[in-house]
Design a protein around this motif. Structure first.
Motif, PDB file in Angstrom:
ATOM      1  N   HIS A  43      28.192 -16.026 -32.891  1.00 29.58           N
ATOM      2  CA  HIS A  43      27.421 -17.062 -32.193  1.00 29.58           C
ATOM      3  C   HIS A  43      28.298 -18.257 -31.852  1.00 29.58           C
ATOM      4  O   HIS A  43      28.080 -18.930 -30.821  1.00 29.58           O
ATOM      5  CB  HIS A  43      26.238 -17.500 -33.052  1.00 29.58           C
ATOM      6  CG  HIS A  43      25.356 -18.502 -32.391  1.00 29.58           C
ATOM      7  ND1 HIS A  43      25.364 -19.838 -32.734  1.00 29.58           N
ATOM      8  CD2 HIS A  43      24.461 -18.369 -31.378  1.00 29.58           C
ATOM      9  CE1 HIS A  43      24.503 -20.489 -31.977  1.00 29.58           C
ATOM     10  NE2 HIS A  43      23.944 -19.622 -31.145  1.00 29.58           N
TER      11      HIS A  43
ATOM     12  N   GLU B  72      18.725 -12.572 -30.936  1.00 31.90           N
ATOM     13  CA  GLU B  72      17.653 -13.544 -31.192  1.00 31.90           C
ATOM     14  C   GLU B  72      18.214 -14.945 -31.427  1.00 31.90           C
ATOM     15  O   GLU B  72      17.646 -15.942 -30.961  1.00 31.90           O
ATOM     16  CB  GLU B  72      16.829 -13.082 -32.388  1.00 31.90           C
ATOM     17  CG  GLU B  72      16.011 -11.833 -32.099  1.00 31.90           C
ATOM     18  CD  GLU B  72      15.415 -11.216 -33.351  1.00 31.90           C
ATOM     19  OE1 GLU B  72      15.555 -11.835 -34.440  1.00 31.90           O
ATOM     20  OE2 GLU B  72      14.830 -10.112 -33.258  1.00 31.90           O
ATOM     21  N   LEU B  73      19.340 -15.025 -32.125  1.00 29.99           N
ATOM     22  CA  LEU B  73      19.963 -16.331 -32.371  1.00 29.99           C
ATOM     23  C   LEU B  73      20.445 -16.952 -31.064  1.00 29.99           C
ATOM     24  O   LEU B  73      20.259 -18.158 -30.839  1.00 29.99           O
ATOM     25  CB  LEU B  73      21.127 -16.160 -33.344  1.00 29.99           C
ATOM     26  CG  LEU B  73      21.875 -17.434 -33.758  1.00 29.99           C
ATOM     27  CD1 LEU B  73      20.919 -18.449 -34.387  1.00 29.99           C
ATOM     28  CD2 LEU B  73      23.009 -17.093 -34.716  1.00 29.99           C
TER      29      LEU B  73
ATOM     30  N   LYS C 253      19.214 -16.374 -28.069  1.00 30.43           N
ATOM     31  CA  LYS C 253      18.026 -16.764 -27.305  1.00 30.43           C
ATOM     32  C   LYS C 253      17.441 -18.077 -27.810  1.00 30.43           C
ATOM     33  O   LYS C 253      16.951 -18.901 -27.031  1.00 30.43           O
ATOM     34  CB  LYS C 253      16.972 -15.654 -27.383  1.00 30.43           C
ATOM     35  CG  LYS C 253      17.325 -14.411 -26.583  1.00 30.43           C
ATOM     36  CD  LYS C 253      16.266 -13.336 -26.760  1.00 30.43           C
ATOM     37  CE  LYS C 253      16.644 -12.062 -26.013  1.00 30.43           C
ATOM     38  NZ  LYS C 253      15.646 -10.977 -26.242  1.00 30.43           N
ATOM     39  N   GLN C 254      17.483 -18.282 -29.120  1.00 31.44           N
ATOM     40  CA  GLN C 254      16.942 -19.516 -29.698  1.00 31.44           C
ATOM     41  C   GLN C 254      17.753 -20.734 -29.288  1.00 31.44           C
ATOM     42  O   GLN C 254      17.196 -21.801 -29.006  1.00 31.44           O
ATOM     43  CB  GLN C 254      16.916 -19.408 -31.226  1.00 31.44           C
ATOM     44  CG  GLN C 254      15.886 -18.426 -31.767  1.00 31.44           C
ATOM     45  CD  GLN C 254      16.050 -18.203 -33.265  1.00 31.44           C
ATOM     46  OE1 GLN C 254      16.809 -18.910 -33.932  1.00 31.44           O
ATOM     47  NE2 GLN C 254      15.353 -17.211 -33.796  1.00 31.44           N
ATOM     48  N   THR C 255      19.056 -20.579 -29.286  1.00 37.56           N
ATOM     49  CA  THR C 255      19.927 -21.729 -29.066  1.00 37.56           C
ATOM     50  C   THR C 255      20.377 -21.886 -27.618  1.00 37.56           C
ATOM     51  O   THR C 255      20.689 -23.004 -27.195  1.00 37.56           O
ATOM     52  CB  THR C 255      21.171 -21.623 -29.964  1.00 37.56           C
ATOM     53  OG1 THR C 255      21.853 -20.393 -29.683  1.00 37.56           O
ATOM     54  CG2 THR C 255      20.775 -21.660 -31.433  1.00 37.56           C
ATOM     55  N   ASN C 256      20.445 -20.775 -26.886  1.00 35.04           N
ATOM     56  CA  ASN C 256      20.915 -20.794 -25.500  1.00 35.04           C
ATOM     57  C   ASN C 256      20.026 -19.895 -24.651  1.00 35.04           C
ATOM     58  O   ASN C 256      20.449 -18.814 -24.228  1.00 35.04           O
ATOM     59  CB  ASN C 256      22.372 -20.328 -25.419  1.00 35.04           C
ATOM     60  CG  ASN C 256      23.315 -21.179 -26.237  1.00 35.04           C
ATOM     61  OD1 ASN C 256      23.540 -20.906 -27.419  1.00 35.04           O
ATOM     62  ND2 ASN C 256      23.870 -22.214 -25.632  1.00 35.04           N
ATOM     63  N   PRO C 257      18.795 -20.329 -24.389  1.00 31.59           N
ATOM     64  CA  PRO C 257      17.840 -19.447 -23.708  1.00 31.59           C
ATOM     65  C   PRO C 257      18.246 -19.062 -22.287  1.00 31.59           C
ATOM     66  O   PRO C 257      17.717 -18.070 -21.759  1.00 31.59           O
ATOM     67  CB  PRO C 257      16.544 -20.269 -23.707  1.00 31.59           C
ATOM     68  CG  PRO C 257      16.976 -21.680 -23.906  1.00 31.59           C
ATOM     69  CD  PRO C 257      18.200 -21.618 -24.760  1.00 31.59           C
TER      70      PRO C 257
END
Length: 264
Positions: free
Chosen positions: A208, A242-243, A245-249
């Motif tokens: 990430h 998922e990580l 998507k949460q931080t960099n949609p």
């Protein structure tokens, strides 16, 4: 992404890729020789690879270069790699004239339509928990697998940035980059990031950091396959996706099946 003609990208498992345009085909870390317990199965063999003008290597471990002498001999491709890896390839059957070792950090190569730039990098440091878990799986079979480590030292680790049809593709074969290295590489725009998910118990968080630093348009995780049990293990890419998507949609995540081709 910036405008340009279509680029096809195929994932071969591990950190292996093919990048193909109307004019050029290049290979990165092409490795196909799995054992019988590998998952997912890789039906292709080195002899099935019939195209490719250049082969680019991230580092010298067996799951990155074992098949390179055979593939290079079959298709006549020149190989670009870090210091120390050329001798391993030559020892395994390659002609010295086919191998070019990168001379300095940031060295550029122009192939009349494809530009490749090599950056000095580092291999991920295997953490204690992963080492203990792997040794427990190998157990009494350790002497059988030691030659793979002994005969295929990592050499100078490289990441490669390719500019192909107006698209910047950055490939990492291992995730040991320092913060300064990532900061430096993040100073250039990246369209497609190829980031490995192997070699550490916290590899999701480590990978990430690459996304955060390079801010690509698309990220493709790789090396998550169980390519050579019991040395390797499978890594679920979904927590990484998922990580991100949460931080960099706004960043697109593509999780490929083995031998799947996507076009950009």
């Amino acid at each position: 992404m910036r405008k340009g003609d279509s680029v096809e990208l195929t994932w071969f498992g591990t950190a292996g890729f093919r990048i193909k345009t109307d004019k050029h085909t290049i290979l990165i870390d092409p490795y196909f020789s799995r054992n019988e317990k590998a998952l997912p199965r890789q039906p292709l063999k080195p002899s099935d690879i019939q195209d490719g003008e250049m082969i680019f290597i991230s580092h010298g471990h067996f799951d990155h270069i074992y098949d390179v002498p055979t593939i290079s001999s079959n298709i006549g491709a020149r190989v670009y790699c870090g210091k120390g890896i050329g001798e391993t390839l030559i020892r395994n059957g390659m002609e010295r004239g086919q191998v070019h070792e990168v001379n300095f950090d940031g060295e550029n190569f122009d192939f009349n339509g494809i530009q490749a730039q090599a950056f000095f990098s580092k291999h991920v440091k295997f953490d204690r928990w992963l080492i203990l878990k792997t040794l427990a799986c190998i157990n009494f079979r350790l002497p059988k697998y030691l030659p793979l480590a002994r005969d295929y030292p990592e050499g100078q680790v490289l990441s490669w940035r390719f500019n192909v049809e107006g698209k910047a593709i950055h490939h990492f074969g291992s995730a040991g980059s320092t913060s300064n290295e990532l900061k430096r590489l993040g100073g250039q725009p990246t369209d497609i990031l190829l980031v490995p998910l192997q070699g550490h118990s916290r590899i999701i968080q480590i990978a990430h950091k690459y996304v955060t630093a390079l801010q690509p348009k698309v990220v493709i995780p790789n090396h998550q396959d169980n390519f050579f049990p019991p040395i390797s293990t499978i890594v679920d890419p979904q927590p990484f996706a998922e990580l991100v998507k949460q931080t960099n949609p706004d960043i697109e995540i593509k999780i490929l099946e083995i031998n799947e081709t996507v076009a950009f």
